[in-house]
Scaffold this motif. Structure first.
Motif, PDB file in Angstrom:
ATOM      1  N   LYS A 147       0.884  -1.269   0.066  1.00 30.14           N
ATOM      2  CA  LYS A 147       0.040  -0.198   0.182  1.00 30.14           C
ATOM      3  C   LYS A 147       0.958   1.072  -0.045  1.00 30.14           C
ATOM      4  CE  LYS A 147      -3.793  -2.179   2.490  1.00 30.14           C
ATOM      5  NZ  LYS A 147      -4.798  -2.115   3.550  1.00 30.14           N
ATOM      6  N   ASP A 148       0.236   2.252  -0.682  1.00 38.28           N
ATOM      7  CA  ASP A 148       0.967   3.641  -0.555  1.00 38.28           C
ATOM      8  C   ASP A 148       1.427   4.182   0.968  1.00 38.28           C
ATOM      9  OD1 ASP A 148       0.982   3.981  -3.194  1.00 38.28           O
ATOM     10  OD2 ASP A 148      -1.092   4.805  -3.194  1.00 38.28           O
ATOM     11  N   MET A 149       2.869   4.437   0.876  1.00 40.76           N
ATOM     12  CA  MET A 149       3.199   5.002   2.318  1.00 40.76           C
ATOM     13  C   MET A 149       2.432   6.379   2.401  1.00 40.76           C
ATOM     14  SD  MET A 149       5.195   3.107   4.279  1.00 40.76           S
ATOM     15  CE  MET A 149       6.376   4.425   4.768  1.00 40.76           C
ATOM     16  N   CYS A 150       1.907   6.854   3.583  1.00 42.57           N
ATOM     17  CA  CYS A 150       1.466   7.991   3.588  1.00 42.57           C
ATOM     18  C   CYS A 150       1.983   8.522   5.053  1.00 42.57           C
ATOM     19  CB  CYS A 150      -0.314   7.815   3.613  1.00 42.57           C
ATOM     20  SG  CYS A 150      -1.081   7.383   2.249  1.00 42.57           S
ATOM     21  N   SER A 151       1.538   9.980   5.146  1.00 42.74           N
ATOM     22  CA  SER A 151       1.951  10.560   6.573  1.00 42.74           C
ATOM     23  C   SER A 151       1.123  10.067   7.536  1.00 42.74           C
ATOM     24  CB  SER A 151       1.988  12.014   6.201  1.00 42.74           C
ATOM     25  OG  SER A 151       1.886  12.634   7.593  1.00 42.74           O
ATOM     26  N   ILE A 152       1.668   9.589   8.364  1.00 47.14           N
ATOM     27  CA  ILE A 152       1.062   9.221   9.862  1.00 47.14           C
ATOM     28  C   ILE A 152       0.060  10.497  10.522  1.00 47.14           C
ATOM     29  CG2 ILE A 152       2.594   9.479  11.723  1.00 47.14           C
ATOM     30  CD1 ILE A 152       1.497   7.115  12.915  1.00 47.14           C
ATOM     31  N   TRP A 153       0.663  11.853  10.186  1.00 44.64           N
ATOM     32  CA  TRP A 153      -0.045  12.942  10.616  1.00 44.64           C
ATOM     33  C   TRP A 153      -1.346  13.495   9.717  1.00 44.64           C
ATOM     34  CZ3 TRP A 153       0.344  16.808  14.288  1.00 44.64           C
ATOM     35  CH2 TRP A 153       1.138  16.322  15.464  1.00 44.64           C
ATOM     36  N   THR A 154      -1.037  13.527   8.433  1.00 44.21           N
ATOM     37  CA  THR A 154      -1.855  13.972   7.671  1.00 44.21           C
ATOM     38  C   THR A 154      -2.819  13.041   6.509  1.00 44.21           C
ATOM     39  OG1 THR A 154      -0.428  14.453   5.773  1.00 44.21           O
ATOM     40  CG2 THR A 154      -0.663  16.364   7.396  1.00 44.21           C
ATOM     41  N   GLY A 155      -2.120  11.866   6.458  1.00 45.20           N
ATOM     42  CA  GLY A 155      -2.540  10.842   5.555  1.00 45.20           C
ATOM     43  C   GLY A 155      -2.089  11.285   3.914  1.00 45.20           C
ATOM     44  N   ALA A 156      -1.116  12.333   4.046  1.00 44.04           N
ATOM     45  CA  ALA A 156      -0.849  12.580   2.349  1.00 44.04           C
ATOM     46  C   ALA A 156       0.140  11.404   2.124  1.00 44.04           C
ATOM     47  CB  ALA A 156      -0.101  13.786   2.495  1.00 44.04           C
ATOM     48  N   ARG A 157       0.039  11.109   0.613  1.00 46.44           N
ATOM     49  CA  ARG A 157       0.912  10.205   0.206  1.00 46.44           C
ATOM     50  C   ARG A 157       2.390  10.839   0.178  1.00 46.44           C
ATOM     51  NH1 ARG A 157      -1.575   8.436  -5.486  1.00 46.44           N
ATOM     52  NH2 ARG A 157       0.543   7.159  -5.737  1.00 46.44           N
ATOM     53  N   LEU A 158       3.324   9.903   0.439  1.00 50.19           N
ATOM     54  CA  LEU A 158       4.644  10.509   0.516  1.00 50.19           C
ATOM     55  C   LEU A 158       5.709  10.148  -0.817  1.00 50.19           C
ATOM     56  CD1 LEU A 158       5.454   9.218   4.077  1.00 50.19           C
ATOM     57  CD2 LEU A 158       4.832  11.424   3.341  1.00 50.19           C
ATOM     58  N   GLU A 159       5.188   9.414  -1.984  1.00 52.28           N
ATOM     59  CA  GLU A 159       5.880   9.056  -2.810  1.00 52.28           C
ATOM     60  C   GLU A 159       6.444  10.433  -3.701  1.00 52.28           C
ATOM     61  OE1 GLU A 159       3.979   6.545  -5.931  1.00 52.28           O
ATOM     62  OE2 GLU A 159       2.889   7.934  -6.472  1.00 52.28           O
ATOM     63  N   GLY A 160       7.932  10.420  -3.709  1.00 46.95           N
ATOM     64  CA  GLY A 160       8.353  11.401  -4.656  1.00 46.95           C
ATOM     65  C   GLY A 160       8.669  12.706  -3.802  1.00 46.95           C
ATOM     66  N   GLU A 161       8.069  12.753  -2.360  1.00 38.39           N
ATOM     67  CA  GLU A 161       8.170  13.927  -1.691  1.00 38.39           C
ATOM     68  C   GLU A 161       9.558  13.986  -0.897  1.00 38.39           C
ATOM     69  OE1 GLU A 161       5.939  16.319  -1.624  1.00 38.39           O
ATOM     70  OE2 GLU A 161       4.588  15.447  -2.939  1.00 38.39           O
TER      71      GLU A 161
END
Length: 223
Positions: A147-161
């Motif tokens: 599954k996509d890795m996401c921020s535990i704080w905001t839920g935003a996807r992290l790929e490429g960030e």
């Protein structure tokens, strides 16, 4: 002749700490981080992992307080250029100032998670190490379940960030090591604090993308 006006921020000292708040930092944010920092100063332990000793020293409230105060002199209010941001350091403005956003109190996260954020940012003040810049997360960036890795704080996807680390001693790595040590070794933390520290530490471990760095952390804290 042109006039140049230099704005001087009025500072509010914090009892028991050496840093100060800008006067525009809302009272509820001031109270929250003051309470959070007050808690971290109470932590005691007789053990610490090797990486923790290298970065911080002992697992100790006094050590954490000194670590923070040697790096952060002032706390201000800023959007940090991103609606999902919680805090930031802006080295070209003032490398020893940490900026908080309204998200510091907006999101419902445990106290230890907020401390993870502020100690992460404290690491970014270290200009001797280039302020420990983030690494770019890979594309795709998936967890062990695909599954996509996401921020535990905001839920935003992290790929490429720019939201990962390639070293255990960077901002994500060091704060993760701090929390994992609290989870494993804090002598006076209650069960919930230790559990929360473990959950957030394990999540941040997922942001360490270098296999060499991951191996160092596993050998230090997961074996």
């Amino acid at each position: 002749m042109k006039q140049f006006i230099i704005g001087v921020a009025m500072l509010v000292p914090v009892a028991g700490f050496s840093y100060s708040f800008d006067k525009d930092v809302p009272a509820d944010i001031q109270k929250q981080i003051t309470d959070d920092m007050g808690f971290v100063t109470t932590i005691t332990s007789e053990k610490a992992s090797n990486l923790h000793k290298e970065i911080f020293g002992a697992v100790s409230g006094t050590v954490y307080k000194n670590f923070f105060e040697k790096r952060v002199y002032e706390i201000g209010l800023n959007s940090c250029g991103n609606a999902n941001a919680v805090a930031c350091v802006i080295p070209m403005w003032y490398p020893n100032k940490m900026w908080l956003t309204q998200n510091y109190i907006k999101f419902s996260h445990p106290q230890i998670a907020r401390l993870m954020i502020v100690f992460h940012e404290a690491r970014h003040t270290e200009d001797d190490f280039g302020n420990w810049p983030h690494a770019t997360c890979p594309r795709p960036f998936l967890d062990a379940n695909g599954k996509d890795m996401c921020s535990i704080w905001t839920g935003a996807r992290l790929e490429g960030e720019p939201a990962c680390d390639s070293t255990p001693k960077g901002s994500y790595g060091s704060s993760m090591i701090m929390l994992k040590n609290i989870s494993k070794f804090c002598a006076n933390c209650n069960e919930k604090v230790r559990m929360d520290a473990g959950i957030y530490a394990d999540d941040q471990f997922g942001r360490i993308t270098s296999e060499r760095a991951r191996k160092q952390i596993r050998e230090d804290l997961y074996n």
